[in-house]
Design an enzyme around this catalytic site. Structure first.
Site, PDB file in Angstrom:
ATOM      1  N   ASP A   8     -18.180 -15.960   8.719  1.00  0.00           N
ATOM      2  CA  ASP A   8     -17.770 -17.447   8.550  1.00  0.00           C
ATOM      3  C   ASP A   8     -16.586 -17.701   7.499  1.00  0.00           C
ATOM      4  O   ASP A   8     -16.767 -17.494   6.226  1.00  0.00           O
ATOM      5  CB  ASP A   8     -18.763 -18.249   8.083  1.00  0.00           C
ATOM      6  CG  ASP A   8     -18.643 -19.689   7.738  1.00  0.00           C
ATOM      7  OD1 ASP A   8     -17.511 -20.019   8.085  1.00  0.00           O
ATOM      8  OD2 ASP A   8     -19.384 -20.544   7.230  1.00  0.00           O
ATOM      9  N   LYS A  70      -7.263 -22.199   4.798  1.00  0.00           N
ATOM     10  CA  LYS A  70      -7.702 -22.562   6.172  1.00  0.00           C
ATOM     11  C   LYS A  70      -6.924 -23.558   6.665  1.00  0.00           C
ATOM     12  O   LYS A  70      -6.685 -23.673   8.057  1.00  0.00           O
ATOM     13  CB  LYS A  70      -9.179 -22.437   6.236  1.00  0.00           C
ATOM     14  CG  LYS A  70      -9.702 -22.408   7.723  1.00  0.00           C
ATOM     15  CD  LYS A  70     -11.234 -22.528   7.630  1.00  0.00           C
ATOM     16  CE  LYS A  70     -11.983 -22.820   8.921  1.00  0.00           C
ATOM     17  NZ  LYS A  70     -13.354 -22.391   8.845  1.00  0.00           N
ATOM     18  N   GLU A 147     -17.741 -22.476  15.156  1.00  0.00           N
ATOM     19  CA  GLU A 147     -18.672 -22.785  14.001  1.00  0.00           C
ATOM     20  C   GLU A 147     -20.125 -23.448  14.428  1.00  0.00           C
ATOM     21  O   GLU A 147     -21.222 -22.954  14.320  1.00  0.00           O
ATOM     22  CB  GLU A 147     -17.852 -23.350  12.680  1.00  0.00           C
ATOM     23  CG  GLU A 147     -17.258 -22.389  12.028  1.00  0.00           C
ATOM     24  CD  GLU A 147     -16.135 -23.114  11.167  1.00  0.00           C
ATOM     25  OE1 GLU A 147     -16.183 -24.441  10.980  1.00  0.00           O
ATOM     26  OE2 GLU A 147     -15.065 -22.437  10.833  1.00  0.00           O
ATOM     27  N   ASP A 169     -21.026 -30.476  11.717  1.00  0.00           N
ATOM     28  CA  ASP A 169     -20.460 -29.636  10.930  1.00  0.00           C
ATOM     29  C   ASP A 169     -19.255 -30.101   9.940  1.00  0.00           C
ATOM     30  O   ASP A 169     -18.227 -30.349  10.549  1.00  0.00           O
ATOM     31  CB  ASP A 169     -19.726 -28.226  11.757  1.00  0.00           C
ATOM     32  CG  ASP A 169     -19.520 -27.289  10.821  1.00  0.00           C
ATOM     33  OD1 ASP A 169     -19.436 -27.183   9.719  1.00  0.00           O
ATOM     34  OD2 ASP A 169     -19.231 -26.177  11.451  1.00  0.00           O
TER      35      ASP A 169
END
Length: 587
Positions: A8, A70, A147, A169
């Site tokens: 992850d 990211k 994810e 999420d």
């Protein structure tokens, strides 16, 4: 077959897992923690730090520290450090490289392959950038998995009976919501929606801005141009946000935040949960529309959901959980660890690909994912004409016939887009594809079949065929953020150069542990046998022990100069030699 680990790769923290004896196991990093800060730093003396060591020194080196990279994946962003510019792929690769090394140390074998997760709402460029980062780090990326889907996979292993769920999420930098159906050994994604620029970082920033403004009001001092003070306030804001998830108020206390002619200035203020909720209300409201869109696309009413599971650290914010309940009428489940479940799902997918998951018996499940964004082509007038609709199950393929718009046209240019807006200019362009050497003819006569494929990773590829001649031509995505093979190879070479430094860091950490064990043993043996050994020997051992304690006080073993480290090594050796007889007596 070697292990395929699951990673992850998070905005704030990263985590990894693998299948062991039929169960998913989180792999700890070299510091013993289950998550690794997604932070990279370049120190003034030329060292590169990754993870906790990089995060620790951020206050004193804000310009050389990179976090939340990211959020820049798939863009043209570059971070300049000294005379060198780094792409988001290269910075992400440094994080992946540390994870790879830590996994190898834990597993005791080389790790070459990985499944890496991305936000469901990542577009093609962002997914390509993630694959490039893995390649630079020396990993073959076997699969890119969304994810929320990974979280559902982790949940579905223990709960394989039929049910529909929402995976909410909210991580450090991105937000996804997916509607997923589990049943009969199948995990099927029905829909997904989200916001690539909503996450914990935004909550931190709003709270940090409030702290700055309030301090400025009370003291008349602006800290906005003080990089070190700003870094301290950002860290304090993040800490306060986390504390307010379990407490109704917290105190932000930053002594000596700055110095004026009147002397050192301190910053101290109380932040209540109610105040935090008011400051961040707009961010919480932004979670509503993706939830509604995902439900609408799945053709479900909230009452038809069996469960809502939370993923990502920011899903712990009480106001967020209250908003979920307000929209759906369902209290979110906390059965999964929000920080670890995505990595666990990636590890399960890695186990399926390597064959290790067969040991999991009845829990072997089939995963059916979807593409999160509509794939379109720009047509006359700047209109985005959809080819593949969002939430289409993947892998998928779609072909469409195009023709020329001018007489005797010898090539066509097709602008491929991702996004939901009706006009091309408002969507993300994946690239402009050219088909050349078309036979000269009046407009509207040539027939060009363009085929778009989306693979299991959600990555788009294109082929074209001139139906008149039957010739196939390959088409290249001219994407500005995509690294060329030459760029990637150069980055791979640089990454390998840092392996020596990483090995050196590992050696020093092992040495530090051995040193602490030695000093502890010597102290215990001295206390137990001090009457049994000669006074002169006892004094010598005590002196050498005290000298070693003095040499190692407040030393950062990973980053201290070689000369200092060598001095400590020699002092350790002297203590070992002097205390050898004492230690042989037992403790």
């Amino acid at each position: 077959m070697s292990k395929i680990i699951g990673i992850d790769l998070g905005t704030t923290n990263s985590c990894m897992s693998f299948i062991e004896n039929g169960k998913t196991t989180i792999i700890p990093n070299s510091e013993g923690a289950k998550t690794t800060p997604s932070v990279v730093a370049f120190t003034h003396d030329g060292q590169r730090l990754v993870g906790e060591s990089a995060k620790r020194q951020a206050v004193t080196n804000p310009m050389g520290t990179i976090s939340s990279i990211k959020r820049e994946m798939g863009t043209d962003y570059k971070k300049k450090i000294g005379n060198r510019e780094y792409t988001p792929q290269e910075i992400s690769a440094m994080i992946l490289q540390k994870l790879k090394i830590d996994a190898e140390n834990y597993l005791g074998e080389e790790v070459k392959q990985a499944v890496i997760t991305v936000p469901a709402y990542f577009n093609d460029a962002q997914r390509q950038a993630t694959k490039d980062a893995g390649r630079i780090a020396g990993l073959e990326v076997m699969r890119i998995i969304n994810e929320p889907t990974a979280a559902a996979l982790a949940y579905g292993l223990e709960n394989s009976y039929g049910q529909k769920m929402m995976v909410f999420d909210l991580g450090g930098g991105t937000f996804d919501v997916s509607i997923i159906e589990i049943g009969n050994g199948v995990i099927e994604v029905l829909s997904t929606s989200g916001d690539n620029h909503l996450g914990g970082d935004d909550f931190n920033e709003l709270l940090a801005q409030h702290i700055l403004t309030e301090f400025e009001k009370s003291s008349g001092i602006s800290l906005r141009n003080d990089l070190m003070a700003m870094q301290r306030i950002k860290e304090a804001a993040e800490k306060a946000k986390i504390e307010l998830s379990s407490m109704t108020s917290t105190v932000v206390s930053l002594p000596f935040i700055t110095t004026t002619s009147a002397g050192p200035q301190n910053l101290e203020m109380t932040i209540t949960r109610d105040l935090f909720n008011r400051i961040t209300r707009e961010l919480v409201e932004r979670t509503i529309l993706p939830m509604q869109n995902a439900l609408n696309d799945a053709r479900l009413l909230p009452a038809e959901l069996n469960k809502i599971i939370l993923v990502g650290g920011s899903s712990r914010i009480p106001a967020v959980q209250d908003k979920i309940k307000e929209v759906t009428g369902i209290t979110p489940s906390k059965s999964l660890n929000p920080d670890e479940c995505v990595a666990m799902g990636a590890g399960i997918q890695g186990g399926k690909l390597s064959g290790d998951v067969t040991a999991m018996g009845n829990y072997d499940v089939l995963l059916l994912d979807v593409t999160p964004l509509t794939l379109s082509i720009e047509t006359v007038g700047g209109v985005a004409t959809p080819l593949i609709d969002r939430n289409t199950p993947i892998p998928t393929s779609h072909s469409q016939i195009f023709t020329t718009s001018s007489n005797f046209q010898t090539q066509v240019e097709i602008n491929v887009l991702q996004g939901e807006r009706p006009l091309a200019k408002d969507n993300k362009s994946l690239g402009k594809f050219k088909l050349k050497k078309i036979k000269r003819a009046m407009r509207g006569i040539p027939q060009i079949e363009v085929t778009f494929d989306i693979d299991v990773n959600g990555i788009v590829s294109v082929s074209a065929k001139d139906l008149a001649s039957g010739n196939m031509q390959s088409i290249t995505i001219e994407n500005g953020s995509h690294m060329s093979d030459e760029d990637i190879e150069r980055a791979i070479h640089e990454a390998k150069q840092f392996e020596q430094q990483d090995a050196k860091t590992k050696e020093r950490l092992v040495f530090k542990n051995d040193l602490e064990t030695l000093m502890s043993r010597v102290e215990a043996s001295l206390a137990k046998h001090h009457k049994e050994i000669d006074k002169t020997v006892r004094t010598q051992i005590k002196n050498e022990l005290n000298q070693l304690k003095k040499l190692t006080k407040k030393v950062q073993f990973e980053t201290c100069p070689d000369a200092q480290f060598q001095e400590i090594k020699e002092a350790k050796q002297r203590l070992e030699d002097s205390a050898a007889f004492l230690l042989s007596m037992g403790e």
